[in-house]
Design a protein around this motif. Structure first.
Motif, mmCIF file in Angstrom:
data_model
loop_
_atom_site.group_PDB
_atom_site.id
_atom_site.type_symbol
_atom_site.label_atom_id
_atom_site.label_comp_id
_atom_site.label_asym_id
_atom_site.label_seq_id
_atom_site.Cartn_x
_atom_site.Cartn_y
_atom_site.Cartn_z
ATOM 1 N N GLY A 303 -46.722 1.026 -12.633
ATOM 2 C CA GLY A 303 -45.950 0.063 -13.417
ATOM 3 C C GLY A 303 -45.491 -1.165 -12.675
ATOM 4 O O GLY A 303 -44.862 -2.051 -13.264
ATOM 5 N N GLY A 304 -45.778 -1.247 -11.366
ATOM 6 C CA GLY A 304 -45.350 -2.407 -10.601
ATOM 7 C C GLY A 304 -46.197 -3.639 -10.865
ATOM 8 O O GLY A 304 -47.355 -3.527 -11.291
ATOM 9 N N GLN A 305 -45.632 -4.792 -10.611
ATOM 10 C CA GLN A 305 -46.369 -6.054 -10.668
ATOM 11 C C GLN A 305 -46.578 -6.516 -9.229
ATOM 12 O O GLN A 305 -45.618 -6.812 -8.522
ATOM 13 N N LEU A 306 -47.834 -6.551 -8.807
ATOM 14 C CA LEU A 306 -48.155 -6.948 -7.441
ATOM 15 C C LEU A 306 -49.111 -8.116 -7.461
ATOM 16 O O LEU A 306 -50.093 -8.122 -8.204
ATOM 17 N N ALA A 313 -48.465 -20.955 4.883
ATOM 18 C CA ALA A 313 -48.256 -20.083 6.042
ATOM 19 C C ALA A 313 -49.179 -18.874 6.036
ATOM 20 O O ALA A 313 -49.179 -18.087 6.978
ATOM 21 N N GLY A 314 -49.969 -18.694 4.964
ATOM 22 C CA GLY A 314 -50.846 -17.533 4.850
ATOM 23 C C GLY A 314 -50.572 -16.761 3.576
ATOM 24 O O GLY A 314 -49.754 -17.157 2.739
ATOM 25 N N ASN A 315 -51.247 -15.640 3.415
ATOM 26 C CA ASN A 315 -51.073 -14.832 2.214
ATOM 27 C C ASN A 315 -49.804 -13.987 2.296
ATOM 28 O O ASN A 315 -49.411 -13.534 3.371
ATOM 29 N N GLU A 316 -49.178 -13.796 1.143
ATOM 30 C CA GLU A 316 -48.038 -12.895 1.050
ATOM 31 C C GLU A 316 -48.202 -12.031 -0.189
ATOM 32 O O GLU A 316 -48.800 -12.443 -1.175
ATOM 33 N N LEU A 317 -47.707 -10.806 -0.096
ATOM 34 C CA LEU A 317 -47.766 -9.880 -1.217
ATOM 35 C C LEU A 317 -46.385 -9.792 -1.840
ATOM 36 O O LEU A 317 -45.410 -9.459 -1.170
ATOM 37 N N VAL A 318 -46.313 -10.079 -3.137
ATOM 38 C CA VAL A 318 -45.056 -9.994 -3.881
ATOM 39 C C VAL A 318 -45.128 -8.771 -4.785
ATOM 40 O O VAL A 318 -46.063 -8.625 -5.578
ATOM 41 N N CYS A 319 -44.143 -7.882 -4.646
ATOM 42 C CA CYS A 319 -44.068 -6.673 -5.473
ATOM 43 C C CYS A 319 -42.796 -6.710 -6.298
ATOM 44 O O CYS A 319 -41.689 -6.814 -5.747
ATOM 45 N N ARG A 320 -42.947 -6.615 -7.621
ATOM 46 C CA ARG A 320 -41.814 -6.556 -8.538
ATOM 47 C C ARG A 320 -41.807 -5.182 -9.196
ATOM 48 O O ARG A 320 -42.783 -4.780 -9.841
#
Length: 456
Positions: A303-306, A313-320
């Motif tokens: 159910g997460g939003q990733l 600055a580069g890639n980042e992973l956002v997890c909600r």
């Protein structure tokens, strides 16, 4: 397993209902990649500097072992410089005998250095922490014996630590079969040592089962980046003998960038999931051989939003995190090291979860199937292990405070921290077990928890 009475206690911080947590996490380097590159550098021809390397209990144990073999290793923050083990005039590696290597809790050390110790000029004893001596080693011992090396141990019909390697110098190599059912590290250990064998090595499986296959891909990619030839067929792997160095390669230090440890991202991603808030992981690689990349698919299923976001600055992973965690029924055979984190998330799901094909977790730092069952039960989750799976019947309303054992296992320690986010009154024994792969975990976790606001 250890007993709870033996431990000092860490009060797991809790995020109260109505609080919104947010954080930006910069992960340390990958333990698995650091260990592989330390060994490849120590057995190569040129000095190597690992940039972004992880200095932890496990990698210090690897450094101590490789230094005893003759490599020179120095640390400067996240940079590890390695000068290789000496070679004789014919180019063969020279590993001294009459040594004792202590792998402590590090499976990578107790498995990866074993084929190298088999090439020593004399006996080498490989030992580990007493509570790690149960870890499987028989498949690797049998394969190294098939290469012509005498190995002895005491007080057990089956191989167990301490092991004495009766080395007689470099190995010829050739064709062998290997049983990897207990650990993929057996295969990685042989592949990493194969370039030192005069005929290289051709390994085929005696059984088709091999857990944690992403780690094999990681080993192959590192070997190829180091300049070695690897041929992969179905259930067989061939590594050619290492090539002599060119003068230009000996003149300068090679630099290797180590990715952040994606498995160690798990507790922080889990924090977003169980609190329904947002966590950002810096420097998330676009492509990776690490098992931790599977978190994206697993947490989306829950159910997460990733989202992987590209920034200057580069890639980042956002997890909600979601309002309600969905139960999972998934095959975890390739990503067993993620199971303690996923199990902690499933403790807050709305229904039954089943994590399948993880019987090999009984041979990790502790019997993780038994440890997870006991841990979840203590906080009010109905959980039980089958021969090869963990079944979690979650009821968030039934959760309650408890004292949890880490079992001297870094993944079980972080599992307890995740549970404590939403269960007030959780204490974890021997939280310092996290220094095995994540020396600053406690500080980063507690700092993250302080960044909360009222939900608006």
């Amino acid at each position: 397993m250890s007993t709870r009475a033996e431990h000092s206690w860490w009060q797991a911080p809790t995020v109260p209902a109505g609080q919104y947590m947010f954080g930006r996490i910069a992960l340390p380097g990958s333990k698995s990649l650091t260990a592989r590159w330390m060994l490849l550098a120590a057995t190569g021809h040129e000095p190597v500097e690992l940039c972004g390397a992880l200095e932890s209990d496990d990698t210090r144990a690897m450094a101590d072992a490789l230094s005893a073999f003759g490599a020179t290793i120095s640390w400067a923050g996240e940079r590890c410089r390695i000068s290789p083990i000496p070679r004789d005039s014919s180019g063969q590696i020279q590993i001294p005998g009459n040594l004792t290597i202590n792998a402590h809790q590090a499976g990578t050390v107790m498995r990866f250095v074993l084929p190298l110790a088999a090439m020593a000029d004399g006996d080498i004893v490989i030992d580990c922490a007493p509570n790690a001596r149960h870890r499987p080693i028989a498949g690797l011992v049998a394969a190294v014996r098939d290469l012509g090396v005498e190995i002895s141990w005491e007080n057990s019909a089956n191989p167990r630590f301490p092991l004495t390697m009766h080395g007689r110098g470099p190995l010829d190599g050739g064709r062998i079969t290997l049983d990897t059912r207990a650990s993929s590290q057996f295969l990685s250990a042989l592949l990493l040592a194969a370039p030192l064998m005069s005929h290289g090595l051709d390994v085929s499986l005696s059984h088709s089962t091999i857990p944690s296959t992403p780690h094999i891909g990681m080993t192959i990619a590192a070997l190829q980046q180091a300049g070695h030839t690897v041929v992969v067929n179905k259930n067989s792997w061939q590594v050619d003998p290492g090539k002599p160095p060119t003068p230009s390669r000996l003149e300068k230090t090679r630099r290797i960038a180590i990715e952040p440890d994606l498995s160690n991202a798990g507790p922080f991603l889990a924090a977003a999931m169980v609190t329904g808030t947002t966590i950002t992981i810096d420097n998330w690689p676009q492509h990776s051989t690490q098992p931790g990349r599977a978190y994206l698919d697993l947490l989306r299923m829950a159910g997460g939003q990733l989202e992987v976001v590209t920034t200057p600055a580069g890639n980042e992973l956002v997890c909600r995190g979601p309002h309600e965690i969905q139960p999972l029924d998934v095959d975890m055979s390739d990503v067993g090291e993620l199971v303690p984190t996923i199990a902690a998330i499933c403790a807050f799901a709305s229904g039954q979860s089943t994590l399948r094909n993880i019987g090999h977790l009984r041979g990790h730092e502790t019997d993780r199937l038994a440890a997870l069952t006991a841990t979840l039960t203590r906080v009010g989750v109905q959980a039980h292990a089958t021969s090869d799976a963990l079944v979690i019947d979650a009821n968030p309303r039934a959760l309650h405070a408890a004292d949890l054992d880490s079992y001297a296992d870094h993944r079980m320690a972080t599992c307890g921290a995740i549970l404590g986010l939403r269960i007030a009154g959780v204490r974890v024994g021997n939280m310092n077990a996290t220094t095995k792969t994540f020396p600053h975990f406690i500080h980063m976790w507690e700092s993250m928890i302080t960044r909360t606001d009222e939900k608006g």
